[in-house]
Write an enzyme that holds these catalytic residues in place. Sequence first.
Site, mmCIF file in Angstrom:
data_model
loop_
_atom_site.group_PDB
_atom_site.id
_atom_site.type_symbol
_atom_site.label_atom_id
_atom_site.label_comp_id
_atom_site.label_asym_id
_atom_site.label_seq_id
_atom_site.Cartn_x
_atom_site.Cartn_y
_atom_site.Cartn_z
ATOM 1 N N THR A 79 1.254 -0.969 0.219
ATOM 2 C CA THR A 79 0.274 -0.503 -0.276
ATOM 3 C C THR A 79 0.525 0.963 -0.236
ATOM 4 O O THR A 79 0.691 1.854 -1.057
ATOM 5 C CB THR A 79 -1.294 0.040 0.924
ATOM 6 O OG1 THR A 79 -1.968 -1.009 1.175
ATOM 7 C CG2 THR A 79 -1.579 1.537 1.354
ATOM 8 N N GLU A 168 -7.002 -9.756 2.357
ATOM 9 C CA GLU A 168 -7.343 -9.976 1.770
ATOM 10 C C GLU A 168 -7.572 -10.820 0.079
ATOM 11 O O GLU A 168 -7.482 -10.646 -0.360
ATOM 12 C CB GLU A 168 -7.166 -8.516 1.516
ATOM 13 C CG GLU A 168 -8.244 -6.951 2.548
ATOM 14 C CD GLU A 168 -8.307 -5.750 2.235
ATOM 15 O OE1 GLU A 168 -7.676 -5.833 1.404
ATOM 16 O OE2 GLU A 168 -8.731 -5.338 3.357
ATOM 17 N N GLU A 244 -9.767 -5.166 10.754
ATOM 18 C CA GLU A 244 -9.422 -3.716 9.818
ATOM 19 C C GLU A 244 -10.605 -2.649 8.685
ATOM 20 O O GLU A 244 -11.579 -3.298 8.338
ATOM 21 C CB GLU A 244 -8.458 -4.057 8.215
ATOM 22 C CG GLU A 244 -7.863 -2.741 8.326
ATOM 23 C CD GLU A 244 -6.975 -3.183 6.503
ATOM 24 O OE1 GLU A 244 -6.027 -4.064 6.725
ATOM 25 O OE2 GLU A 244 -7.451 -1.753 5.254
HETATM 26 C C1 147 Z 1 -7.123 -2.712 2.458
HETATM 27 C C2 147 Z 1 -5.985 -3.210 2.405
HETATM 28 O O1 147 Z 1 -5.787 -4.455 3.032
HETATM 29 C C3 147 Z 1 -4.466 -1.850 3.514
HETATM 30 O O2 147 Z 1 -3.624 -2.452 3.190
HETATM 31 C C4 147 Z 1 -4.662 -0.766 2.450
HETATM 32 O O3 147 Z 1 -4.493 -0.544 1.381
HETATM 33 C C5 147 Z 1 -6.112 0.010 2.996
HETATM 34 C C6 147 Z 1 -6.368 0.946 2.012
HETATM 35 O O4 147 Z 1 -7.400 1.587 1.982
HETATM 36 O O5 147 Z 1 -6.950 -1.079 2.508
HETATM 37 O O6 147 Z 1 -7.681 -3.213 1.555
HETATM 38 C C7 147 Z 1 -8.360 -2.879 0.545
HETATM 39 C C8 147 Z 1 -8.540 -1.780 -0.355
HETATM 40 C C9 147 Z 1 -9.759 -1.886 -1.497
HETATM 41 C C10 147 Z 1 -10.564 -2.491 -0.603
HETATM 42 C C11 147 Z 1 -10.740 -2.843 0.364
HETATM 43 C C12 147 Z 1 -9.457 -3.064 1.450
HETATM 44 N N1 147 Z 1 -12.390 -2.307 -1.355
HETATM 45 O O7 147 Z 1 -12.353 -2.037 -2.340
HETATM 46 O O8 147 Z 1 -13.360 -2.573 -0.551
#
Ligand code: 147
Length: 660
Positions: A79, A168, A244
């Site tokens: 990220t 994820e 998260e």
């Molecule tokens: C989460 C990640 O787990 C984190 O590391 C960080 O990147 C965070 C930033 O908002 O997001 O990952 C996601 C990315 C996309 C979605 C959800 C969580 N989504 O599009 O629903």
Amino acid sequence: FNNFCLVFSSELYTVDYIKDGGRRYDGIGGLSGGGATSKLLVNYPPKQRDQILDYLFKPGFGASLQILKVEIGGDAQSTDGTEASHMHYSWDENYQRGYEWWLLTEAKKRNPDILLYCLPWAFPAWVGDGKRNPYNNPQRTATYIIKYIQGAKKYYNLTMNYVGIWNERQYDIKYIKVLRSMSDEAGLNDVKIVAADGLWEPISLDITLDAALAEAVDIIGVHYPGTKSTDAAVKTNKTLWSSEDYSTFNDNIGAGCWARILNQNYVNGYMTSTISWNLIASYYEALPFKRDGLMTADSPWSGYYSVDSTIWMTAHTTQFVYPGWKYLAHGYGVTTLKHGGSMVSLVSSDSTQLTIVIETMSHNHSKCIRPALPDYTVTPQNISIKLAGHFSTLFEVQVRYSKLGFDGDDSILFKDVGSMPVIKGTINLSLGVDEVYTLTTLKTGNKGNVTQIPNKKPFPLPYSDNFEAYTQFSEPYNLAQQTGAYEILTTTTSHGNIIRQMVTDFPCAWCQAENVNSSINVIGNHSWSDIYVEADTRIGSVNASSGVFIAARIDKGGCNAFAAQGIYYFLFPTQGKLVVTGDLARTQTLYQTGVKITVDTWYKQGLLIKDGYAVGTLNGAVQFNISLPGSPSPQNGFVGLGTADYGLADFDNLKITDST
Ligand code: 147
């Protein structure tokens, strides 16, 4: 005389400690990682660094966090940067890398009861068999994770309380069972497994269908649940967490989001822990998800940081409720409010203390980054809270109050408003909009206050680093690795300490777009346009990258770092080639020429960007002077260094000055 008929109506809510009450409260946490979100925190001046850590972790000071979740570095972008693995290669083991060990230690120092949770985003290539699949060999992956948990204990006396599967990404039932049984064999029976840091399904169904899996998994952890769980998840009888959440710009709307989900994740979804991504926004603000942390500290060179209102929303719960406390039953102190908002009530494990948290966040002032928030309205309302049964004899409660302001600086944050009488077992409150109340029998609670935070300054120039001041294996300050893993190595040569890019093979990555086989490490100020950067570079002859570069005007990092544009000055010693490109992936060649260079030799590369030209030097001699492409090629960006592909490469004596 009065056109209005004033009705002093008040909605009545009963708070009662009935049998078969609610679930155990497990704590509110912050997440460092996923990835590199604490990068700029570690080199703050000691005084400000301690203050920041106090705001996050010190009980009765600020957020007083109860859980710290960290990334298990996987040598891949996750990220806002790459976090280093404790095992770059199958034969490698090292617990000195990065800053998470330091952060975990500082958190524990302040709160010995803080619970620790670790989770991988990515894995080094060898764990994924070079096929980007960590489940090819479940025993090997479990060994890799267990070594991390044991390393935490052995080198830092840190006890991991929770471990996750793969952030994820898909989980594997066999792997989860193997992780459980191998952890048990290693004596790590108390480490609880959270599965699977994704969505409610298919994990809830799998747990329902597979008794052995149900046995292995302690907690179902989901991300960004929008305060709702599913019937299937509740029916598993597992502890449910929002493992998260948040990820919202930390202005007062972000604080509204956080206050709302902290209550409603339980009220609507029976989730007993909520963990903020991220813990603290300590990464360059030009990287993705600027300021999506509980507070902000992205200016170590000035010492400036900001204690954002999200911290005080956290304190409303964490300073008055502890892991092990119990929620009261729905309808007996846990409820939504008739005119909008919500209330949770919790009792201490010895059932002597009571804490009630009420929030009235309005829709437009509490939107989170995701998911979309369905419409609703909140209006001012009078409520009466009837303390029945167990707590009916209370005669007063302590009150903490916040009101998020949206007209300039008119917020009231975590204000101690003293005690409030309980009259005939009843508390009467007149609730406004965008407010939080904590009512508690506890006499504790404190709003930490630091005066004189230094002013914010831009990244300093001239800037130089010869890396002599670091300990071996640590990560160079301010260089924010976007792919690849760079660490300090001590040499006995005249170069002394150097930094080396350590990743030799394409990792089992987390970013889906990851498809360029190079590494890049950025530094400085994204608004830089004309600039000078210089570094000593060297490529060896074993496990080496084919080339090295220094660069300017690097336009992006994060999961899209692979697509970064800018001005890249590459040297390829084995090919005797110098190449200038407009992108990291080397699809836009701006210049190339043969040069007499060899492996195992240091060269000083210099790149001057000035008045529309890029001038490149090698050991001081000009090699090229080319005109720069105009827009849409980036006209500003970070400076940086990196490798043409994965493989070892060395750097030293980084210098950045303005272009004059
Ligand atoms: C989460 C990640 O787990 C984190 O590391 C960080 O990147 C965070 C930033 O908002 O997001 O990952 C996601 C990315 C996309 C979605 C959800 C969580 N989504 O599009 O629903």
